[in-house]
Design a protein around this motif. Structure first.
Motif, PDB file in Angstrom:
ATOM      1  N   ALA A   1      -2.903   2.994  -1.622  1.00  0.00           N
ATOM      2  CA  ALA A   1      -1.634   3.815  -1.999  1.00  0.00           C
ATOM      3  C   ALA A   1      -1.765   5.168  -2.431  1.00  0.00           C
ATOM      4  O   ALA A   1      -0.742   6.203  -2.337  1.00  0.00           O
ATOM      5  N   THR A   2      -2.751   5.377  -3.594  1.00  0.00           N
ATOM      6  CA  THR A   2      -2.940   6.900  -4.119  1.00  0.00           C
ATOM      7  C   THR A   2      -3.331   7.794  -3.008  1.00  0.00           C
ATOM      8  O   THR A   2      -2.819   8.774  -2.989  1.00  0.00           O
ATOM      9  N   ARG A   3      -4.086   7.337  -1.874  1.00  0.00           N
ATOM     10  CA  ARG A   3      -4.426   8.397  -0.944  1.00  0.00           C
ATOM     11  C   ARG A   3      -3.268   8.518  -0.225  1.00  0.00           C
ATOM     12  O   ARG A   3      -3.049   9.942   0.093  1.00  0.00           O
ATOM     13  N   ALA A   4      -2.190   8.018  -0.131  1.00  0.00           N
ATOM     14  CA  ALA A   4      -1.094   8.043   0.648  1.00  0.00           C
ATOM     15  C   ALA A   4       0.029   9.064  -0.010  1.00  0.00           C
ATOM     16  O   ALA A   4       0.249   9.751   0.520  1.00  0.00           O
ATOM     17  N   THR A   5       0.016   8.757  -1.100  1.00  0.00           N
ATOM     18  CA  THR A   5       0.928   9.645  -1.863  1.00  0.00           C
ATOM     19  C   THR A   5       0.779  10.968  -2.346  1.00  0.00           C
ATOM     20  O   THR A   5       1.227  11.879  -2.653  1.00  0.00           O
TER      21      THR A   5
ATOM     22  N   ALA B   1       0.879  -1.241  -0.271  1.00  0.00           N
ATOM     23  CA  ALA B   1       0.120   0.062   0.068  1.00  0.00           C
ATOM     24  C   ALA B   1       0.864   1.313   0.058  1.00  0.00           C
ATOM     25  O   ALA B   1       0.156   2.337   0.087  1.00  0.00           O
ATOM     26  N   GLU B   2       2.119   1.242  -0.069  1.00  0.00           N
ATOM     27  CA  GLU B   2       3.028   2.231  -0.436  1.00  0.00           C
ATOM     28  C   GLU B   2       2.862   3.135   0.955  1.00  0.00           C
ATOM     29  O   GLU B   2       2.855   4.618   0.479  1.00  0.00           O
ATOM     30  N   GLY B   3       2.806   2.775   2.125  1.00  0.00           N
ATOM     31  CA  GLY B   3       2.766   3.512   3.265  1.00  0.00           C
ATOM     32  C   GLY B   3       1.211   4.200   3.707  1.00  0.00           C
ATOM     33  O   GLY B   3       0.971   4.636   4.764  1.00  0.00           O
ATOM     34  N   GLY B   4       0.274   3.590   2.683  1.00  0.00           N
ATOM     35  CA  GLY B   4      -0.885   3.916   3.029  1.00  0.00           C
ATOM     36  C   GLY B   4      -1.464   3.062   4.165  1.00  0.00           C
ATOM     37  O   GLY B   4      -1.120   1.840   4.124  1.00  0.00           O
ATOM     38  N   VAL B   5      -2.623   3.513   4.672  1.00  0.00           N
ATOM     39  CA  VAL B   5      -3.246   2.474   5.870  1.00  0.00           C
ATOM     40  C   VAL B   5      -4.607   1.645   5.249  1.00  0.00           C
ATOM     41  O   VAL B   5      -5.493   2.679   5.014  1.00  0.00           O
ATOM     42  N   ILE B   6      -4.555   0.450   5.210  1.00  0.00           N
ATOM     43  CA  ILE B   6      -5.824   0.017   4.607  1.00  0.00           C
ATOM     44  C   ILE B   6      -6.946  -0.055   5.772  1.00  0.00           C
ATOM     45  O   ILE B   6      -6.689  -0.600   6.748  1.00  0.00           O
ATOM     46  N   THR B   7      -7.674   0.429   5.485  1.00  0.00           N
ATOM     47  CA  THR B   7      -9.036   1.042   6.307  1.00  0.00           C
ATOM     48  C   THR B   7      -9.896  -0.339   6.384  1.00  0.00           C
ATOM     49  O   THR B   7     -10.048  -1.355   5.794  1.00  0.00           O
ATOM     50  N   GLN B   8     -10.594  -0.554   7.522  1.00  0.00           N
ATOM     51  CA  GLN B   8     -11.596  -1.431   7.992  1.00  0.00           C
ATOM     52  C   GLN B   8     -12.753  -1.274   7.176  1.00  0.00           C
ATOM     53  O   GLN B   8     -13.348  -2.318   6.584  1.00  0.00           O
ATOM     54  N   ALA B   9     -12.996  -0.097   6.523  1.00  0.00           N
ATOM     55  CA  ALA B   9     -14.128   0.125   5.749  1.00  0.00           C
ATOM     56  C   ALA B   9     -13.600  -0.801   4.356  1.00  0.00           C
ATOM     57  O   ALA B   9     -14.619  -1.201   3.767  1.00  0.00           O
ATOM     58  N   SER B  10     -12.470  -0.578   4.031  1.00  0.00           N
ATOM     59  CA  SER B  10     -12.080  -0.971   2.474  1.00  0.00           C
ATOM     60  C   SER B  10     -11.911  -2.651   2.734  1.00  0.00           C
ATOM     61  O   SER B  10     -12.564  -3.272   1.824  1.00  0.00           O
ATOM     62  N   LEU B  11     -11.851  -3.232   3.738  1.00  0.00           N
ATOM     63  CA  LEU B  11     -11.669  -4.312   3.980  1.00  0.00           C
ATOM     64  C   LEU B  11     -13.281  -5.161   4.268  1.00  0.00           C
ATOM     65  O   LEU B  11     -13.477  -6.179   3.572  1.00  0.00           O
ATOM     66  N   ARG B  12     -14.106  -4.347   4.618  1.00  0.00           N
ATOM     67  CA  ARG B  12     -15.312  -4.702   4.533  1.00  0.00           C
ATOM     68  C   ARG B  12     -16.031  -4.709   3.445  1.00  0.00           C
ATOM     69  O   ARG B  12     -16.799  -5.581   2.996  1.00  0.00           O
ATOM     70  N   ALA B  13     -15.801  -3.848   2.715  1.00  0.00           N
ATOM     71  CA  ALA B  13     -16.073  -3.830   1.041  1.00  0.00           C
ATOM     72  C   ALA B  13     -15.588  -4.915   0.421  1.00  0.00           C
ATOM     73  O   ALA B  13     -16.485  -5.583  -0.383  1.00  0.00           O
ATOM     74  N   MET B  14     -14.507  -5.411   0.581  1.00  0.00           N
ATOM     75  CA  MET B  14     -13.579  -6.476   0.034  1.00  0.00           C
ATOM     76  C   MET B  14     -14.432  -7.783   0.468  1.00  0.00           C
ATOM     77  O   MET B  14     -14.803  -8.506  -0.496  1.00  0.00           O
TER      78      MET B  14
END
Length: 212
Positions: free
Chosen positions: A205-209, A155-168
């Motif tokens: 990753a995009t959000r982080a960069t 994720a290039e330094g970004g934090v994978i959120t719980q919301a994203s994981l729930r969507a997955m």
């Protein structure tokens, strides 16, 4: 005297082997899965399971106590199988996003299809009580944390959120159940879930960069 009547040629009856508690539970779970496959989750009761397994009711009650306990055991059985397969595949895949996402998508869909049409009925039944729903949520949390841990390095330094994981997870369940019901193919389910996982990580990753 015929051969069949010769006492020297007749094998003595073999004593019936007493199953260990673990083996008996495995037998009961296997019969329960078969029963659900043939007649649906609504047909599953402890008494009917005892009849189908060829044991007395107290044996089944001793293992599961209630129908809710049996459903919970079936879900744990499914989750254990899914976890074992996925852990083995992740341990042997290359450390890159494409291969990791492929393993998650392939093993999740594959495990649901391996269990066939039975697991959607069990999952639906788990929503029938707060106790069963809690069990499902607990196992989901373990699975999501596993996914977070293996995807986070990409994720290039970004934090994978719980919301994203729930969507997955929502996509994984919906696609797998659609494949189990032959609404879509297994390949379509895997491909869409793979794309969902890739998009999740790339968006993080995009959000982080970009600093957003």
């Amino acid at each position: 005297m015929s051969t069949t009547e010769n006492p020297e040629t007749v094998s003595p009856a073999q004593p019936r082997r007493r199953l260990s508690r673990e083996d008996r539970q495995r037998q009961l779970l296997d019969v329960a899965w078969q029963l659900i496959r043939a007649e649906g989750t609504d047909a599953l009761t402890l008494g009917y399971l005892a009849e189908k397994a060829g044991v007395t009711k107290p044996v089944v009650y001793d293992h599961f106590t209630t129908r809710a306990g049996l459903l919970a055991a079936l879900y744990r059985d499914f989750d254990k199988r899914q976890t074992t397969l996925m852990d083995a595949a992740l341990a042997n895949c290359a450390a890159n996003l494409i291969d990791t996402a492929t393993v998650i998508a392939t093993e999740y869909v594959g495990c649901v299809l391996l269990q066939g049409n039975e697991i959607p009925g069990v999952i639906a039944a788990l929503a029938s009580s707060p106790e069963l729903e809690k069990i499902k949520r607990e196992y989901e949390a373990i699975f999501l944390e596993k996914c977070r841990n293996v995807l986070q390095p990409f994720a290039e330094g970004g934090v994978i959120t719980q919301a994203s994981l729930r969507a997955m997870l929502g996509a994984a369940e919906a696609l797998s159940n659609a494949a189990a019901g032959e609404e879509i193919s297994a390949e379509q389910a895997r491909d869409e879930l793979f794309a969902t996982i890739i998009a999740l990580v790339e968006r993080t990753a995009t959000r982080a960069t970009s600093g957003t």
